[in-house]
Scaffold this motif. Structure first.
Motif, PDB file in Angstrom:
ATOM      1  N   ASN A  25      48.084  38.669  52.012  1.00 46.32           N
ATOM      2  CA  ASN A  25      48.181  37.212  51.964  1.00 46.32           C
ATOM      3  C   ASN A  25      48.431  36.778  50.534  1.00 46.32           C
ATOM      4  O   ASN A  25      48.102  37.485  49.582  1.00 46.32           O
ATOM      5  CB  ASN A  25      46.881  36.567  52.473  1.00 46.32           C
ATOM      6  N   GLY A  26      48.981  35.575  50.390  1.00 47.75           N
ATOM      7  CA  GLY A  26      49.146  35.000  49.073  1.00 47.75           C
ATOM      8  C   GLY A  26      50.588  34.671  48.736  1.00 47.75           C
ATOM      9  O   GLY A  26      51.534  35.084  49.404  1.00 47.75           O
ATOM     10  N   SER A  27      50.726  33.881  47.688  1.00 42.18           N
ATOM     11  CA  SER A  27      52.016  33.546  47.083  1.00 42.18           C
ATOM     12  C   SER A  27      51.707  33.155  45.650  1.00 42.18           C
ATOM     13  O   SER A  27      50.547  32.910  45.304  1.00 42.18           O
ATOM     14  CB  SER A  27      52.696  32.387  47.817  1.00 42.18           C
ATOM     15  N   MET A  28      52.708  33.103  44.814  1.00 36.43           N
ATOM     16  CA  MET A  28      52.460  32.737  43.425  1.00 36.43           C
ATOM     17  C   MET A  28      51.762  31.379  43.333  1.00 36.43           C
ATOM     18  O   MET A  28      50.820  31.195  42.560  1.00 36.43           O
ATOM     19  CB  MET A  28      53.785  32.701  42.650  1.00 36.43           C
ATOM     20  N   GLU A  29      52.214  30.446  44.153  1.00 36.04           N
ATOM     21  CA  GLU A  29      51.648  29.097  44.102  1.00 36.04           C
ATOM     22  C   GLU A  29      50.233  29.056  44.667  1.00 36.04           C
ATOM     23  O   GLU A  29      49.316  28.504  44.044  1.00 36.04           O
ATOM     24  CB  GLU A  29      52.544  28.129  44.872  1.00 36.04           C
ATOM     25  N   SER A  30      50.056  29.652  45.844  1.00 30.55           N
ATOM     26  CA  SER A  30      48.737  29.584  46.474  1.00 30.55           C
ATOM     27  C   SER A  30      47.700  30.400  45.710  1.00 30.55           C
ATOM     28  O   SER A  30      46.519  30.032  45.658  1.00 30.55           O
ATOM     29  CB  SER A  30      48.811  30.047  47.931  1.00 30.55           C
ATOM     30  N   ASN A  31      48.107  31.503  45.110  1.00 33.01           N
ATOM     31  CA  ASN A  31      47.173  32.307  44.315  1.00 33.01           C
ATOM     32  C   ASN A  31      46.621  31.510  43.141  1.00 33.01           C
ATOM     33  O   ASN A  31      45.426  31.570  42.836  1.00 33.01           O
ATOM     34  CB  ASN A  31      47.862  33.556  43.766  1.00 33.01           C
ATOM     35  N   HIS A  32      47.513  30.777  42.496  1.00 28.21           N
ATOM     36  CA  HIS A  32      47.110  29.975  41.333  1.00 28.21           C
ATOM     37  C   HIS A  32      46.083  28.923  41.752  1.00 28.21           C
ATOM     38  O   HIS A  32      45.034  28.758  41.107  1.00 28.21           O
ATOM     39  CB  HIS A  32      48.342  29.303  40.721  1.00 28.21           C
ATOM     40  N   ALA A  33      46.381  28.225  42.849  1.00 31.31           N
ATOM     41  CA  ALA A  33      45.461  27.188  43.324  1.00 31.31           C
ATOM     42  C   ALA A  33      44.128  27.793  43.753  1.00 31.31           C
ATOM     43  O   ALA A  33      43.056  27.235  43.462  1.00 31.31           O
ATOM     44  CB  ALA A  33      46.101  26.420  44.477  1.00 31.31           C
ATOM     45  N   LEU A  34      44.170  28.931  44.435  1.00 33.01           N
ATOM     46  CA  LEU A  34      42.950  29.583  44.907  1.00 33.01           C
ATOM     47  C   LEU A  34      42.062  29.996  43.736  1.00 33.01           C
ATOM     48  O   LEU A  34      40.859  29.697  43.722  1.00 33.01           O
ATOM     49  CB  LEU A  34      43.312  30.799  45.753  1.00 33.01           C
ATOM     50  N   CYS A  47      26.872  30.454  39.414  1.00 29.37           N
ATOM     51  CA  CYS A  47      26.758  31.699  40.177  1.00 29.37           C
ATOM     52  C   CYS A  47      26.335  32.869  39.294  1.00 29.37           C
ATOM     53  O   CYS A  47      26.891  33.083  38.218  1.00 29.37           O
ATOM     54  CB  CYS A  47      28.095  31.999  40.845  1.00 29.37           C
ATOM     55  N   LYS A  48      25.367  33.641  39.753  1.00 27.86           N
ATOM     56  CA  LYS A  48      24.864  34.786  39.002  1.00 27.86           C
ATOM     57  C   LYS A  48      25.426  36.105  39.509  1.00 27.86           C
ATOM     58  O   LYS A  48      25.212  37.158  38.899  1.00 27.86           O
ATOM     59  CB  LYS A  48      23.332  34.845  39.090  1.00 27.86           C
ATOM     60  N   ALA A  49      26.133  36.077  40.636  1.00 32.09           N
ATOM     61  CA  ALA A  49      26.673  37.307  41.197  1.00 32.09           C
ATOM     62  C   ALA A  49      27.841  37.825  40.368  1.00 32.09           C
ATOM     63  O   ALA A  49      28.488  37.070  39.627  1.00 32.09           O
ATOM     64  CB  ALA A  49      27.142  37.062  42.632  1.00 32.09           C
ATOM     65  N   VAL A  50      28.107  39.117  40.474  1.00 29.11           N
ATOM     66  CA  VAL A  50      29.319  39.709  39.921  1.00 29.11           C
ATOM     67  C   VAL A  50      30.423  39.462  40.948  1.00 29.11           C
ATOM     68  O   VAL A  50      30.278  39.804  42.120  1.00 29.11           O
ATOM     69  CB  VAL A  50      29.139  41.218  39.674  1.00 29.11           C
ATOM     70  N   VAL A  51      31.519  38.850  40.511  1.00 30.82           N
ATOM     71  CA  VAL A  51      32.569  38.428  41.437  1.00 30.82           C
ATOM     72  C   VAL A  51      33.897  39.075  41.054  1.00 30.82           C
ATOM     73  O   VAL A  51      34.235  39.177  39.873  1.00 30.82           O
ATOM     74  CB  VAL A  51      32.720  36.890  41.442  1.00 30.82           C
ATOM     75  N   ALA A  52      34.644  39.506  42.073  1.00 29.68           N
ATOM     76  CA  ALA A  52      35.951  40.122  41.851  1.00 29.68           C
ATOM     77  C   ALA A  52      36.878  39.764  43.005  1.00 29.68           C
ATOM     78  O   ALA A  52      36.426  39.380  44.087  1.00 29.68           O
ATOM     79  CB  ALA A  52      35.818  41.637  41.742  1.00 29.68           C
ATOM     80  N   VAL A  53      38.184  39.900  42.764  1.00 32.19           N
ATOM     81  CA  VAL A  53      39.174  39.724  43.827  1.00 32.19           C
ATOM     82  C   VAL A  53      40.136  40.901  43.793  1.00 32.19           C
ATOM     83  O   VAL A  53      40.475  41.423  42.728  1.00 32.19           O
ATOM     84  CB  VAL A  53      39.961  38.402  43.681  1.00 32.19           C
ATOM     85  N   CYS A  54      40.558  41.331  44.983  1.00 31.69           N
ATOM     86  CA  CYS A  54      41.534  42.405  45.110  1.00 31.69           C
ATOM     87  C   CYS A  54      42.770  41.844  45.790  1.00 31.69           C
ATOM     88  O   CYS A  54      42.725  41.459  46.965  1.00 31.69           O
ATOM     89  CB  CYS A  54      40.956  43.564  45.915  1.00 31.69           C
ATOM     90  N   SER A  55      43.857  41.787  45.041  1.00 33.23           N
ATOM     91  CA  SER A  55      45.075  41.152  45.517  1.00 33.23           C
ATOM     92  C   SER A  55      46.111  42.188  45.940  1.00 33.23           C
ATOM     93  O   SER A  55      45.991  43.378  45.607  1.00 33.23           O
ATOM     94  CB  SER A  55      45.667  40.286  44.398  1.00 33.23           C
ATOM     95  N   PRO A  56      47.169  41.756  46.640  1.00 41.95           N
ATOM     96  CA  PRO A  56      48.303  42.658  46.887  1.00 41.95           C
ATOM     97  C   PRO A  56      48.910  43.123  45.563  1.00 41.95           C
ATOM     98  O   PRO A  56      48.870  42.400  44.553  1.00 41.95           O
ATOM     99  CB  PRO A  56      49.291  41.784  47.672  1.00 41.95           C
ATOM    100  N   PHE A  57      49.496  44.308  45.568  1.00 41.70           N
ATOM    101  CA  PHE A  57      50.058  44.884  44.343  1.00 41.70           C
ATOM    102  C   PHE A  57      50.995  43.943  43.578  1.00 41.70           C
ATOM    103  O   PHE A  57      50.895  43.838  42.354  1.00 41.70           O
ATOM    104  CB  PHE A  57      50.808  46.187  44.659  1.00 41.70           C
ATOM    105  N   PRO A  58      51.937  43.246  44.258  1.00 40.30           N
ATOM    106  CA  PRO A  58      52.899  42.450  43.484  1.00 40.30           C
ATOM    107  C   PRO A  58      52.263  41.330  42.669  1.00 40.30           C
ATOM    108  O   PRO A  58      52.890  40.827  41.725  1.00 40.30           O
ATOM    109  CB  PRO A  58      53.826  41.865  44.563  1.00 40.30           C
ATOM    110  N   TYR A  59      51.048  40.920  43.022  1.00 41.35           N
ATOM    111  CA  TYR A  59      50.422  39.795  42.343  1.00 41.35           C
ATOM    112  C   TYR A  59      49.436  40.206  41.256  1.00 41.35           C
ATOM    113  O   TYR A  59      48.770  39.349  40.666  1.00 41.35           O
ATOM    114  CB  TYR A  59      49.713  38.895  43.362  1.00 41.35           C
TER     115      TYR A  59
END
Length: 256
Positions: A25-34, A47-59
């Motif tokens: 999922n995702g696009s250049m525009e939607s990724n930026h907004a997200l 927030c005190k949690a450790v937070v990360a995101v795993c995106s598709p390779f192209p992004y």
């Protein structure tokens, strides 16, 4: 056993860990907004949690640019078991490292099922990731048929066995994510007690040097059930799918 030298840092369950898996999922525009929404929301929530995101390779380049210098780290949804060579379509751990990746998901049920990835291949991918400094997020989980056949523990033990065979040092640099296949993208969620039972089993199987690694739960985690799940003794956070694509929901889960 292996004599590989691992560069990845030891990870512990000292803080809750919440990782968003965007899947395809995702696009250049939607990724930026997200990501803008996530960063603002996490700051407002304290927030005190450790937070990360795993995106598709192209992004990955875009995500790295948007998150560099923030408290949110990033990673990939898969990694090759090979270092380099004639493996068309594969992406190596060293390549991911060049994009500043901190994490690499391996063995997600969708890849085990749709790409016929074996337990040995998943362990090999975890080793490849750790060798260059990435932290493998090692997914395990049973199907509904396996649960109904009372095979949950035997299935998960078989999925973990090749990882354990590579040695305690690799296990100590791994995050394990329990994702019951029947709860992924279905709206069904294991009850906190069901999830804790499996997490407790996994914790008991870990070598002594890896008892403190984070164990994540994944499978239709939402803002209204996250706190109850994360309150269980052996659940140290979540690997979040659909809700990771909605900033307010992902923030609410991380803040839980």
């Amino acid at each position: 056993m292996t004599d590989a030298s691992y560069k990845s840092d030891l990870v512990t369950r000292a803080n809750k860990l919440v990782i968003g898996n965007w899947k395809m999922n995702g696009s250049m525009e939607s990724n930026h907004a997200l990501l803008d929404g996530v960063l603002v929301g996490l700051e407002q929530a304290g927030c005190k949690a450790v937070v990360a995101v795993c995106s598709p390779f192209p992004y990955l380049a875009q995500v790295a640019g948007l998150l560099k210098g923030t408290a949110v780290s990033w990673g990939a949804q898969d990694v090759s078991a090979h270092g380099q060579g004639a493996y068309t379509g594969e992406v190596s751990a060293a390549m991911l490292s060049e994009f500043g990746c901190r994490w690499a998901i391996v063995g997600h049920s969708e890849r085990r099922a749709m790409h016929q990835e074996s337990a040995q291949l998943v362990a090999d991918k975890a080793e490849a990731a750790a060798t260059v400094g990435l932290t493998p997020v090692f997914c395990v989980g049973e199907t509904l048929a396996e649960r109904e056949a009372d095979r949950v523990q035997s299935v998960i033990a078989a999925q973990l066995a090749p990882l354990f065979a590579k040695g305690d040092d690799l296990v100590a640099r791994t995050v394990v994510a329990y994702e019951p296949v029947w709860a992924i993208g279905t709206g069904k969620t294991a009850s906190p007690e069901q999830a804790q039972q499996v997490h407790g089993f996994i914790r008991a199987q870990l070598p002594a040097s890896a008892k403190s690694i984070p164990l994540l739960y994944g499978g239709s985690v939402k803002p209204d059930n996250a706190a109850t799940l994360f309150a269980m003794d052996d659940i140290d956070g979540g690997l979040i799918g659909g809700a990771a694509l909605v900033a307010k929901d992902f923030v609410a889960i991380a803040a839980a």
